[in-house]
Design a protein around this motif. Structure first.
Motif, PDB file in Angstrom:
ATOM      1  N   ILE A  94      76.908  29.124  61.346  1.00 52.39           N
ATOM      2  CA  ILE A  94      76.581  30.170  60.374  1.00 52.39           C
ATOM      3  C   ILE A  94      75.072  30.389  60.355  1.00 52.39           C
ATOM      4  O   ILE A  94      74.304  29.456  60.090  1.00 52.39           O
ATOM      5  CB  ILE A  94      77.081  29.772  58.972  1.00 52.39           C
ATOM      6  N   THR A 136      68.773  27.597  49.736  1.00 50.97           N
ATOM      7  CA  THR A 136      70.241  27.729  49.763  1.00 50.97           C
ATOM      8  C   THR A 136      70.858  26.654  50.650  1.00 50.97           C
ATOM      9  O   THR A 136      71.844  26.014  50.265  1.00 50.97           O
ATOM     10  CB  THR A 136      70.635  29.139  50.275  1.00 50.97           C
ATOM     11  N   LYS A 165      66.333  31.149  51.572  1.00 56.65           N
ATOM     12  CA  LYS A 165      67.243  30.673  52.629  1.00 56.65           C
ATOM     13  C   LYS A 165      67.226  29.145  52.709  1.00 56.65           C
ATOM     14  O   LYS A 165      68.279  28.502  52.696  1.00 56.65           O
ATOM     15  CB  LYS A 165      66.853  31.265  53.994  1.00 56.65           C
ATOM     16  N   LEU A 202      74.761  25.158  59.577  1.00 59.80           N
ATOM     17  CA  LEU A 202      73.920  26.220  59.008  1.00 59.80           C
ATOM     18  C   LEU A 202      72.592  26.302  59.755  1.00 59.80           C
ATOM     19  O   LEU A 202      71.839  25.319  59.808  1.00 59.80           O
ATOM     20  CB  LEU A 202      73.680  25.931  57.522  1.00 59.80           C
ATOM     21  N   MET A 224      74.330  37.138  49.789  1.00 60.04           N
ATOM     22  CA  MET A 224      74.064  36.342  48.596  1.00 60.04           C
ATOM     23  C   MET A 224      72.818  36.902  47.922  1.00 60.04           C
ATOM     24  O   MET A 224      71.743  36.927  48.516  1.00 60.04           O
ATOM     25  CB  MET A 224      73.853  34.888  49.020  1.00 60.04           C
ATOM     26  N   LEU A 276      82.801  33.103  52.980  1.00 56.05           N
ATOM     27  CA  LEU A 276      82.582  33.147  54.429  1.00 56.05           C
ATOM     28  C   LEU A 276      83.724  32.472  55.169  1.00 56.05           C
ATOM     29  O   LEU A 276      84.234  32.982  56.160  1.00 56.05           O
ATOM     30  CB  LEU A 276      81.275  32.428  54.787  1.00 56.05           C
ATOM     31  N   VAL A 313      71.743  31.853  58.757  1.00 58.97           N
ATOM     32  CA  VAL A 313      71.241  32.264  57.443  1.00 58.97           C
ATOM     33  C   VAL A 313      70.060  33.200  57.692  1.00 58.97           C
ATOM     34  O   VAL A 313      69.040  32.793  58.247  1.00 58.97           O
ATOM     35  CB  VAL A 313      70.806  31.031  56.618  1.00 58.97           C
ATOM     36  N   LEU A 337      75.260  34.299  56.824  1.00 58.80           N
ATOM     37  CA  LEU A 337      75.014  34.201  55.390  1.00 58.80           C
ATOM     38  C   LEU A 337      73.709  34.961  55.154  1.00 58.80           C
ATOM     39  O   LEU A 337      72.623  34.491  55.493  1.00 58.80           O
ATOM     40  CB  LEU A 337      74.895  32.733  54.951  1.00 58.80           C
ATOM     41  N   ALA A 354      79.853  31.652  47.736  1.00 60.21           N
ATOM     42  CA  ALA A 354      79.419  32.390  48.924  1.00 60.21           C
ATOM     43  C   ALA A 354      79.952  31.712  50.191  1.00 60.21           C
ATOM     44  O   ALA A 354      80.469  32.374  51.094  1.00 60.21           O
ATOM     45  CB  ALA A 354      77.900  32.485  48.949  1.00 60.21           C
ATOM     46  N   LEU A 355      79.849  30.387  50.232  1.00 65.05           N
ATOM     47  CA  LEU A 355      80.343  29.658  51.410  1.00 65.05           C
ATOM     48  C   LEU A 355      81.849  29.839  51.555  1.00 65.05           C
ATOM     49  O   LEU A 355      82.361  30.047  52.649  1.00 65.05           O
ATOM     50  CB  LEU A 355      80.033  28.161  51.292  1.00 65.05           C
ATOM     51  N   CYS A 408      73.345  23.708  49.587  1.00 60.96           N
ATOM     52  CA  CYS A 408      74.644  23.546  50.267  1.00 60.96           C
ATOM     53  C   CYS A 408      74.811  22.148  50.828  1.00 60.96           C
ATOM     54  O   CYS A 408      75.883  21.551  50.725  1.00 60.96           O
ATOM     55  CB  CYS A 408      74.763  24.503  51.458  1.00 60.96           C
ATOM     56  N   SER A 425      80.415  38.396  57.287  1.00 61.45           N
ATOM     57  CA  SER A 425      79.140  38.222  56.577  1.00 61.45           C
ATOM     58  C   SER A 425      79.342  38.248  55.075  1.00 61.45           C
ATOM     59  O   SER A 425      80.263  38.898  54.572  1.00 61.45           O
ATOM     60  CB  SER A 425      78.179  39.368  56.915  1.00 61.45           C
TER      61      SER A 425
END
Ligand code: GDP
Length: 167
Positions: free
Chosen positions: A8, A21, A18, A59, A117, A161, A10, A83, A157-158, A25, A114
């Motif tokens: 993924i 985030t 970013k 990520l 966020m 996705l 970002v 993301l 958000a995750l 996560c 996509s």
């Protein structure tokens, strides 16, 4: 337990959150200190879908910019999803994030699941992007109001996705 792994990327402008985030996560932490990412930073975590199913999310925190240059182009190769991160206190960052998605899709010659966020939801007084104005339908992606600082919305958000990756 065997788990699928997804790359993924970002993407978003400088300082939208970013790195914060990804820290939220992966480590469930937050720092006020702003350290610019140089190049790319890769981190991973698992996300459980059920008692016997989980996925691994790798990520790629790609240094902020408005365009994908040659180096950034290399980082997005093989991406499964994006993301996109924008800063709810800086409206132009929304267009930048969506523009980065367009560029990534042109480069990879395919559509990428996509999620956008809209970060920094904790700064309500400074919020400048009315959610209703950015149309999910128009851009064909879920838009989630979130805060890497408080953690609000980040898991959502995750999960959005992953839902798109494993319909
Ligand atoms: P990046 O350049 O997009 O990776 O942005 P960073 O993650 O480094 O964050 C930029 C700045 O915004 C830092 O000072 C963070 O502490 C701050 N920041 C990131 N996310 C949030 C958030 O959800 N709320 C608030 N209030 N600040 C945030």
């Amino acid at each position: 337990m065997k788990s699928k792994s997804f790359k993924i990327c970002v993407l978003g402008e400088f300082a939208v959150g970013k790195t914060s985030t990804v820290a939220r996560c992966v480590r469930n932490t937050f720092s006020e200190v702003y350290l610019t990412t140089v190049g790319v930073k890769v981190d991973s975590r698992s996300l459980s879908l059920s008692a016997d199913q989980e996925v691994r999310l790798v990520l790629w925190d790609i240094a902020g910019s408005n365009t994908l240059d040659q180096v950034r182009t290399n980082y997005i190769l093989g991406a499964h999803a994006l993301l996109l991160v924008a800063d709810g206190t800086r409206e132009p960052t929304v267009a930048t994030a969506l523009g980065l998605r367009d560029q990534a899709q042109v480069i990879l010659e395919r559509d990428l699941p996509s999620v956008l966020m809209l970060n920094k939801a904790d700064l309500v007084g400074e919020w400048s992007v009315p959610l209703g104005r950015i149309r999910e339908v128009e851009h064909e992606l879920p838009i989630i109001s979130a805060s890497a600082k408080t953690g609000e919305g980040v898991e959502e958000a995750l999960r959005e996705l992953v839902k798109a990756l494993m319909p």
